[in-house]
Design an enzyme around this catalytic site. Structure first.
Site, PDB file in Angstrom:
ATOM      1  CD  GLU A   1       8.599 -10.714 -10.741  1.00 41.66           C
ATOM      2  OE1 GLU A   1       7.967 -10.217  -9.808  1.00 41.66           O
ATOM      3  OE2 GLU A   1       9.839 -10.616 -10.841  1.00 41.66           O
TER       4      GLU A   1
ATOM      5  CB  CYS B   1      -0.938   0.111   1.187  1.00 46.85           C
ATOM      6  SG  CYS B   1      -2.067  -1.271   1.333  1.00 46.85           S
TER       7      CYS B   1
ATOM      8  CG  HIS C   1      19.799 -35.888  -8.716  1.00 47.82           C
ATOM      9  ND1 HIS C   1      20.347 -37.104  -8.386  1.00 47.82           N
ATOM     10  CD2 HIS C   1      20.849 -35.085  -9.031  1.00 47.82           C
ATOM     11  CE1 HIS C   1      21.663 -37.046  -8.482  1.00 47.82           C
ATOM     12  NE2 HIS C   1      21.984 -35.818  -8.881  1.00 47.82           N
TER      13      HIS C   1
ATOM     14  CG  ASN D   1       1.794   0.305   4.068  1.00 45.62           C
ATOM     15  OD1 ASN D   1       1.446  -0.846   3.815  1.00 45.62           O
ATOM     16  ND2 ASN D   1       3.046   0.710   3.942  1.00 45.62           N
ATOM     17  N   GLY D   2      -0.283  -1.535   6.219  1.00 45.96           N
ATOM     18  CA  GLY D   2       0.138  -2.495   7.238  1.00 45.96           C
ATOM     19  C   GLY D   2      -0.989  -3.463   7.550  1.00 45.96           C
TER      20      GLY D   2
ATOM     21  CD1 TRP E   1      -0.400  -6.045  -3.615  1.00 45.31           C
ATOM     22  CD2 TRP E   1      -0.501  -6.802  -1.506  1.00 45.31           C
ATOM     23  NE1 TRP E   1      -0.051  -7.375  -3.623  1.00 45.31           N
ATOM     24  CE2 TRP E   1      -0.111  -7.871  -2.343  1.00 45.31           C
ATOM     25  CE3 TRP E   1      -0.642  -7.039  -0.142  1.00 45.31           C
ATOM     26  CZ2 TRP E   1       0.155  -9.143  -1.868  1.00 45.31           C
ATOM     27  CZ3 TRP E   1      -0.387  -8.320   0.344  1.00 45.31           C
ATOM     28  CH2 TRP E   1       0.015  -9.357  -0.524  1.00 45.31           C
TER      29      TRP E   1
ATOM     30  CE  LYS F   1      12.351 -10.253 -12.260  1.00 48.73           C
ATOM     31  NZ  LYS F   1      13.520  -9.947 -11.488  1.00 48.73           N
TER      32      LYS F   1
ATOM     33  NE  ARG G   1       4.609   1.530  -0.256  1.00 48.75           N
ATOM     34  CZ  ARG G   1       5.722   1.185   0.363  1.00 48.75           C
ATOM     35  NH1 ARG G   1       6.872   1.536  -0.137  1.00 48.75           N
ATOM     36  NH2 ARG G   1       5.687   0.486   1.468  1.00 48.75           N
TER      37      ARG G   1
ATOM     38  CE  LYS H   1      10.914  -1.943  -7.825  1.00 49.93           C
ATOM     39  NZ  LYS H   1      11.300  -3.251  -8.360  1.00 49.93           N
TER      40      LYS H   1
ATOM     41  CD  GLU I   1      16.309 -11.951 -11.616  1.00 50.64           C
ATOM     42  OE1 GLU I   1      15.839 -12.362 -10.546  1.00 50.64           O
ATOM     43  OE2 GLU I   1      16.001 -10.856 -12.110  1.00 50.64           O
TER      44      GLU I   1
HETATM   45  O1  M6R Z   1      13.011  -4.658  -2.367  1.00 52.07           O
HETATM   46  P1  M6R Z   1      13.588  -6.034  -2.225  1.00 52.07           P
HETATM   47  O2  M6R Z   1      14.802  -6.216  -3.047  1.00 52.07           O
HETATM   48  O3  M6R Z   1      13.825  -6.405  -0.797  1.00 52.07           O
HETATM   49  O4  M6R Z   1      12.478  -6.991  -2.784  1.00 52.07           O
HETATM   50  C1  M6R Z   1      12.625  -8.377  -2.737  1.00 52.07           C
HETATM   51  C2  M6R Z   1      11.602  -9.065  -3.587  1.00 52.07           C
HETATM   52  O5  M6R Z   1      10.316  -8.745  -3.145  1.00 52.07           O
HETATM   53  C3  M6R Z   1      11.723  -8.682  -5.064  1.00 52.07           C
HETATM   54  O6  M6R Z   1      12.983  -8.937  -5.560  1.00 52.07           O
HETATM   55  C4  M6R Z   1      10.682  -9.456  -5.893  1.00 52.07           C
HETATM   56  O7  M6R Z   1      10.992 -10.806  -5.890  1.00 52.07           O
HETATM   57  C5  M6R Z   1      10.597  -8.912  -7.310  1.00 52.07           C
HETATM   58  N1  M6R Z   1       9.225  -8.889  -7.713  1.00 52.07           N
HETATM   59  C6  M6R Z   1      11.362  -9.702  -8.296  1.00 52.07           C
HETATM   60  O8  M6R Z   1      11.275  -9.198  -9.573  1.00 52.07           O
END
Ligand code: M6R
Length: 616
Positions: free
Chosen positions: A496, A2, A512, A98-99, A74, A493, A27, A611, A489
């Site tokens: 998501e 949020c 395995h 927010n929280g 959110w 990507k 956010r 984010k 990684e």
């Molecule tokens: O702000 P941060 O680097 O702590 O965030 C960590 C993860 O939430 C962040 O990397 C998330 O996995 C992204 N959506 C990846 O693209």
């Protein structure tokens, strides 16, 4: 999660709040709302869905105000809907949050018994009504302002969880109340106004003078004054910081999406992270400029890298270089799991929190836990003035510049760069490497931005390839050594952004179990540049091929053997092994971007995500 923004000052329009929320939309983006006080009357507009849905309602708000707030949500408690959108109102009190209020059920029952009727499913509405209850409990001898101060103390002593609140009371038309515990909140200071927001991105176009609120603090803001007290009522005095982010850095600057812009900013992000910290001619690492002021690197004999998501993968990748340069054992820890084991750190342990946002609650809690148990703590973060940095002994910024796309891209490569520099700094301090050896690594480091820049030219060929892959249901990623975290990684990507199921495996692990998944419909992205592990990875690719699996490979220019084994072949420049993972990351970011785009997804704001993840 949020985003909240608040204003008290000479004059703000509905667009002020809307534009501020746009900067915070990363956010959370499932509903939004704005409250503006005008001539003693409170106007509130809320809308379900992305912020653009609220834009249509701005005409119903007054043209200007001297006191108002906005929120982008959110969802935690209650589905995304207009009724659950913030702000929430209880009589003369308006609140946004927010929280999470963990004990909201018990308070809700109490309030219902006292006649309050709930209009939403949120935990936040409980705070609105509880504050209203407190405010109207006993008002005889107190001014509205003093009564509100007392009521906020009562509120925070009754609720549990994490909260950043913005509060307005129509009886106190010149004061914005900001409350922080566990969720991020910053104040913006100027001569004519005071602001509050969940992140500095919302404020930099109005002021660069930012005051970071700490947990258990309440701010009473007017246009000209600010007063901060603790939950115990003790006055707080703290200097603001000056933030160097310019508003222009938060624009798309000609790119269609922030993500594409940020992928193309990777060379810059790496270069800025290196800048001023290494001297490649003398092989000297400037640890002061890196941000080491308190941690005794000489005494460190164990390193823990603690992070989530992409930052966690940056940690796994950095471990290869940290171990090889420092000869110190390095563990990489998922922040969300860290506190569930017995903590065995001590005064010789360096715990490093890696975080783009610097606000990820799991990482924050983990690093606080490590610090409490005696470790030295370092924050490797991108956003200035973050909570994680605040809780660590030292802070090292990665200087990637603001990252707005929800999928992290440029922060990943900058984090790895930063940790390589730190490793060299430790090796220097502990005399593990000579300056000549360090200089040789620095020489490689400074070449990375140039080679990444060249790799970005793959974008148009990857776009064409992506068009053929949008039908995929599931994709495997494999890599060995430093290519394994790159595979992790790449898979993150892809899932998501494109919502295609993707899993990454260390190439040697395929046999395995996961190899059972291979058939003539399964695609595997194989990371096989010419490095020390090349031949073994090639054998794994042969094994996939022998079972009819489809192969998208990322290899070294001119590798005909790999090309022949592959359905799709992406080539990166031959280069030093330390540089290779930086180059192979680029096509994976581009592949995820282009596939998602061709599937019609919102690449900057993928579904269900935010984010900055500030709930556990
Ligand atoms: O702000 P941060 O680097 O702590 O965030 C960590 C993860 O939430 C962040 O990397 C998330 O996995 C992204 N959506 C990846 O693209």
């Amino acid at each position: 999660m949020c985003g909240v923004i608040g204003f008290v000052g000479d004059e703000a329009s509905p667009e002020f709040f809307y534009n501020g929320l746009k900067r915070l939309e990363y956010r959370g983006y499932d509903s939004a709302g704005i409250a503006m006080l005008s001539h003693g009357q409170m106007y509130i507009e809320r809308a379900e869905g992305k912020l653009s849905a609220l834009e249509k309602k701005l005409v119903h708000l007054p043209l200007k105000t001297s006191l108002g707030m906005g929120h982008t949500r959110w969802a935690t408690h209650g589905k995304p809907s207009e009724a659950n959108a913030h702000p929430h109102k209880s009589g003369n009190i308006v609140i946004l949050h927010n929280g999470i209020i963990e004990n909201y059920k018990e308070i809700k029952s109490f309030l219902q018994e006292n006649g309050y009727v709930f209009e939403s499913e949120t935990d936040t509405e409980v705070a609105a009504h509880l504050l209203h209850y407190e405010f109207h409990k006993n008002t005889i001898l107190l001014s509205p302002l003093e009564n509100m101060k007392r009521s906020i103390f009562a509120l925070v002593s009754r609720i549990r969880g994490a909260f950043a609140f913005g509060i307005i009371c129509t009886d106190i038309p010149d004061v914005l109340f900001a409350v922080k515990y566990g969720s991020p909140l910053v104040l913006g200071l100027s001569d004519t106004a005071h602001y509050m927001a969940s992140g500095i991105a919302a404020l930099v176009e109005h002021t660069r003078s930012i005051l970071i609120m700490e947990d258990r603090e309440i701010a009473y803001l007017t246009a000209k004054n600010k007063e901060i007290v603790t939950f115990e009522g003790v006055p707080v005095s703290r200097k603001p910081i000056h933030v160097s982010w310019a508003a222009s850095m938060l624009e798309k600057n000609g790119y269609d999406h922030f993500m594409l812009k940020e992928i193309h900013e990777q060379p810059q992000a790496i270069a800025q992270t290196i800048n001023g910290r290494i001297d490649k001619s003398t092989g000297e690492i400037d640890l002061q400029s890196y941000g080491i002021h308190h941690i005794p690197l000489k005494n460190i004999n164990r390193i823990q890298l603690i992070a989530c998501g992409t930052s966690y993968y940056a940690g796994i990748l950095a471990r290869y270089f940290l171990e090889s340069h420092t000869k110190i054992p390095v563990e990489v820890e998922l922040a969300s799991e860290y506190r569930y084991r017995t903590c065995t750190v001590n005064e010789h342990t360096l715990c490093i929190a890696i975080s783009q946002s610097g606000e990820t609650i799991d990482t924050l809690q983990a690093i606080r836990y490590a610090r409490t148990h005696g470790a030295h703590t370092l924050a490797v973060v991108n956003a200035p003035g973050s909570s994680i940095a605040h809780h660590c002994h030292d802070e090292s910024l990665i200087y990637a510049g603001p990252e707005v796309g929800v999928a992290s891209t440029k922060a990943f490569v900058a984090q790895v760069t930063s940790l390589i520099i730190l490793g060299l700094g430790i090796a220097q301090t502990q005399n593990i490497m000579t300056s000549t050896q360090i200089a040789a690594v620095c020489e490689q480091l400074v070449h990375i931005p140039y080679l990444v820049e060249k790799t970005l030219s793959l974008s148009s060929s990857i776009e064409k390839m992506a068009a053929k892959l949008i039908h995929l249901k599931s994709v495997l990623f494999i890599g060995r050594g430093p290519q394994y975290p790159v595979a992790l990684e790449g898979a993150l990507k892809l899932k998501e952004l494109s919502y295609i199921h993707a899993e990454a495996y260390a190439a040697g692990e395929l046999k395995h179990g996961p190899i059972a998944l291979i058939d003539d419909e399964m695609y595997t992205v194989c990371l096989a540049p010419r490095d020390s592990y090349y031949e073994k990875t090639m054998s794994n690719i042969e094994e996939i091929r022998a079972r009819g699996g489809k192969i998208i490979s990322i290899g070294t220019t001119g590798d005909h053997e790999l090309k022949q084994l592959s359905d799709e072949f992406i080539e990166v420049e031959p280069c030093a092994e330390m540089i290779l993972p930086f180059l192979t990351t680029v096509p994976l970011h581009l592949l995820a971007y282009w596939i998602a785009l061709k599937k019609g997804h919102d690449v900057d704001q993928p579904r269900n995500l935010a984010k900055s993840v500030t709930v556990e």
